[in-house]
Enzyme design. Structure first.
Site, mmCIF file in Angstrom:
data_model
loop_
_atom_site.group_PDB
_atom_site.id
_atom_site.type_symbol
_atom_site.label_atom_id
_atom_site.label_comp_id
_atom_site.label_asym_id
_atom_site.label_seq_id
_atom_site.Cartn_x
_atom_site.Cartn_y
_atom_site.Cartn_z
ATOM 1 N N PHE A 124 30.491 -11.517 42.773
ATOM 2 C CA PHE A 124 29.277 -11.331 43.771
ATOM 3 C C PHE A 124 29.762 -10.665 45.063
ATOM 4 C CE2 PHE A 124 26.355 -12.875 47.007
ATOM 5 C CZ PHE A 124 25.296 -12.820 46.717
ATOM 6 N N ASP A 193 33.993 -20.147 42.576
ATOM 7 C CA ASP A 193 32.880 -20.211 43.548
ATOM 8 C C ASP A 193 31.825 -20.623 42.208
ATOM 9 O OD1 ASP A 193 30.182 -19.341 44.616
ATOM 10 O OD2 ASP A 193 31.118 -17.482 45.236
ATOM 11 N N TYR A 218 21.453 -23.518 48.565
ATOM 12 C CA TYR A 218 20.040 -23.156 48.184
ATOM 13 C C TYR A 218 19.630 -22.846 46.754
ATOM 14 C CZ TYR A 218 22.203 -18.820 49.390
ATOM 15 O OH TYR A 218 23.133 -17.539 49.395
ATOM 16 N N LYS A 219 20.594 -22.781 46.135
ATOM 17 C CA LYS A 219 20.214 -22.442 44.610
ATOM 18 C C LYS A 219 19.735 -23.478 43.787
ATOM 19 C CE LYS A 219 22.819 -18.072 45.242
ATOM 20 N NZ LYS A 219 24.068 -17.400 45.177
ATOM 21 N N ARG A 363 15.664 -10.626 35.723
ATOM 22 C CA ARG A 363 16.759 -11.841 35.726
ATOM 23 C C ARG A 363 15.924 -12.893 35.664
ATOM 24 N NH1 ARG A 363 21.157 -13.515 40.155
ATOM 25 N NH2 ARG A 363 19.079 -13.596 41.566
HETATM 26 C C1 LIG Z 1 24.536 -16.742 46.403
HETATM 27 C C2 LIG Z 1 25.949 -16.513 46.322
HETATM 28 C C3 LIG Z 1 26.709 -16.534 47.576
HETATM 29 C C4 LIG Z 1 25.891 -16.706 48.807
HETATM 30 O O1 LIG Z 1 26.849 -16.501 50.160
HETATM 31 P P1 LIG Z 1 26.036 -16.997 51.370
HETATM 32 O O2 LIG Z 1 27.314 -16.784 52.257
HETATM 33 O O3 LIG Z 1 25.402 -18.180 51.189
HETATM 34 O O4 LIG Z 1 25.050 -16.053 51.667
HETATM 35 C C5 LIG Z 1 28.111 -16.259 47.654
HETATM 36 N N1 LIG Z 1 28.621 -16.132 46.289
HETATM 37 C C6 LIG Z 1 28.099 -16.279 45.128
HETATM 38 C C7 LIG Z 1 28.908 -16.112 43.758
HETATM 39 C C8 LIG Z 1 26.841 -16.391 45.026
HETATM 40 O O5 LIG Z 1 26.096 -16.585 44.115
#
Ligand SMILES: *Cc1c(COP(=O)(O)O)cnc(C)c1O
Length: 404
Positions: A124, A193, A218-219, A363
């Site tokens: 990511f 992560d 938030y997911k 997706r």
């Molecule tokens: C959604 C997500 C993030 C989000 O990072 P934020 O700091 O909350 O914007 C980070 N890493 C991964 C792998 C994600 O899927």
């Protein structure tokens, strides 16, 4: 499979009752809980109570009276059983990006003489960007290799291996225990992560021997837009690692107001500043949606929903090509289609909400607490109709105002 057969699967689903914990709009099939979890029914009242009664009536006394001060650790202890962590190993606060910064910096400092952060090319973006920012500050190097090559690339210069357990795009799931063991065999630390895993499957950080982890609120944890994130530090490492963001709430005695920083014992040292209590109230309502839920039921349902989705796409939507692995994967799927963007816009127009990912992917995420087998069946029926009628092939569906 008929709609009646899908409804029969719902009737036998041990998690079916959890859907009532969410306020989902009528006529919407929400397959994007991997990006923003649905609204828990209890969230609005919890936030109103925090605002009106706690903040409004009890003012500053609420830090103790309602344990606002303890929220980062209290919520961390609620996340712990979802990810195979113990009490006192998880802390809630800040964003995933900031928590990555804290833990990567701590890991580099704990491995003097080693200078590589190893990750995968398709990670990511924020994970890679944060690591890149740290290389500028510390002189460390970020090395990225393809997912399959990570294990073989761990060497004596690797300070920390940073991987996302479930890939945000294709949904590939890494073997957590195997890669953690490989990192340890080379003397490196392992940072996972869990943004696309926590709340969607049975994660077991302790069984895998993981050192460090971060994840998103938030997911699948349903904490609301921009909810605080979490971090995990294995208990055995907590007193050896230091947060580079040495703020006062990570101090051993914040209210002694000493001029010099002394880290708190345990996980508390990874807290920087004052937590957002209103955001914590929403996240706590999100975490309550997992009450009484077995992680193995959750994982089994995630798998069953996504397996059904694949089977129905192959039966009824032959224009789509599965671009996720059939084997080890997370709780979302991507499919390639030459008009993926327009197709997703058309789906959203018909109440089926997924999302689009560059360059040609649609997706779909399956949140086992609120998605049903009938949702999957109905989503496919809409998509099959759009594909055969080519109703997505219209100028207004091709217009890109914003790409989320
Ligand atoms: C959604 C997500 C993030 C989000 O990072 P934020 O700091 O909350 O914007 C980070 N890493 C991964 C792998 C994600 O899927």
């Amino acid at each position: 499979m008929t709609l009646d057969e899908a409804l029969a699967l719902d009737a036998a689903d041990p998690l079916a009752h959890c859907r009532e914990r969410f306020a989902l709009p009528d006529g919407v099939i929400y397959l994007d809980g991997n990006s923003l979890g649905a609204l828990p029914r209890a969230a609005a009242a919890a936030m109103a109570d925090t605002v009106e009664r706690q903040w409004g009536d009890d003012l500053i006394a609420s830090w103790n009276k309602y344990d606002w001060i303890g929220a980062p650790q209290r919520l961390g202890d609620r996340i712990a059983p979802l990810i195979g962590a113990g009490k006192g190993e998880v802390l809630v606060g800040d964003s995933t990006s900031i928590n990555l910064f804290k833990l990567l910096a701590a890991a580099l400092a704990a491995r003097p003489g080693r200078s590589t952060i190893l990750s995968e090319t398709g990670n990511f973006p924020t994970d890679l960007y944060i690591a890149q920012g740290l290389t500028g500050l510390t002189g460390a190097t970020l090395r990225t290799v393809e997912a399959d090559a990570v294990e073989g690339a761990i060497d004596g210069d690797t300070a920390v291996v940073m991987l996302t357990h479930v890939d945000y795009r294709g949904g590939r799931r890494h073997d957590m225990a195997r890669l953690t063991a490989a990192a340890h065999a080379a003397g490196a630390l392992m940072l996972w992560d869990l943004s696309h895993s926590a709340g969607a499957m049975a994660v077991d950080l302790r069984a895998a021997g993981a050192d460090l982890a971060v994840g998103c609120g938030y997911k699948y944890l349903n904490g609301g837009p921009g909810a605080p994130a979490f971090l995990y530090v294995a208990e055995r490492l907590q007193d050896q690692l230091a947060s580079p963001l040495s703020g006062w709430l990570g101090h051993a005695e914040p209210f002694a107001f000493e001029p010099d920083y002394r880290p708190a014992p345990g996980i508390a040292r990874f807290q920087a500043g004052t937590p957002s209590i209103l955001a914590m109230a929403a996240l706590e309502a999100g975490l309550a949606t997992f009450d009484g839920v077995s992680m193995s039921d959750l994982e089994a349902k995630s798998r069953a929903l996504s397996d059904l989705f694949i089977a129905l796409v192959e039966e009824r939507c032959p224009d789509l090509t599965l671009a996720s692995p059939r084997g080890s994967r997370g709780s979302h799927l991507v499919f390639a289609h030459p008009h993926a963007f327009a197709l997703m816009q058309a789906l959203i127009g018909r109440g089926v909400i997924g999302d689009y990912r560059e360059p040609d992917l649609v997706r779909f995420g399956f949140a086992p607490l609120y998605n049903s087998f009938a949702d999957v069946w109905r989503a496919i029926a809409v998509m099959a109709d759009l594909l055969t009628s080519r109703a997505y092939d219209q100028p207004h569906f091709r217009q890109r105002q914003r790409v989320t």
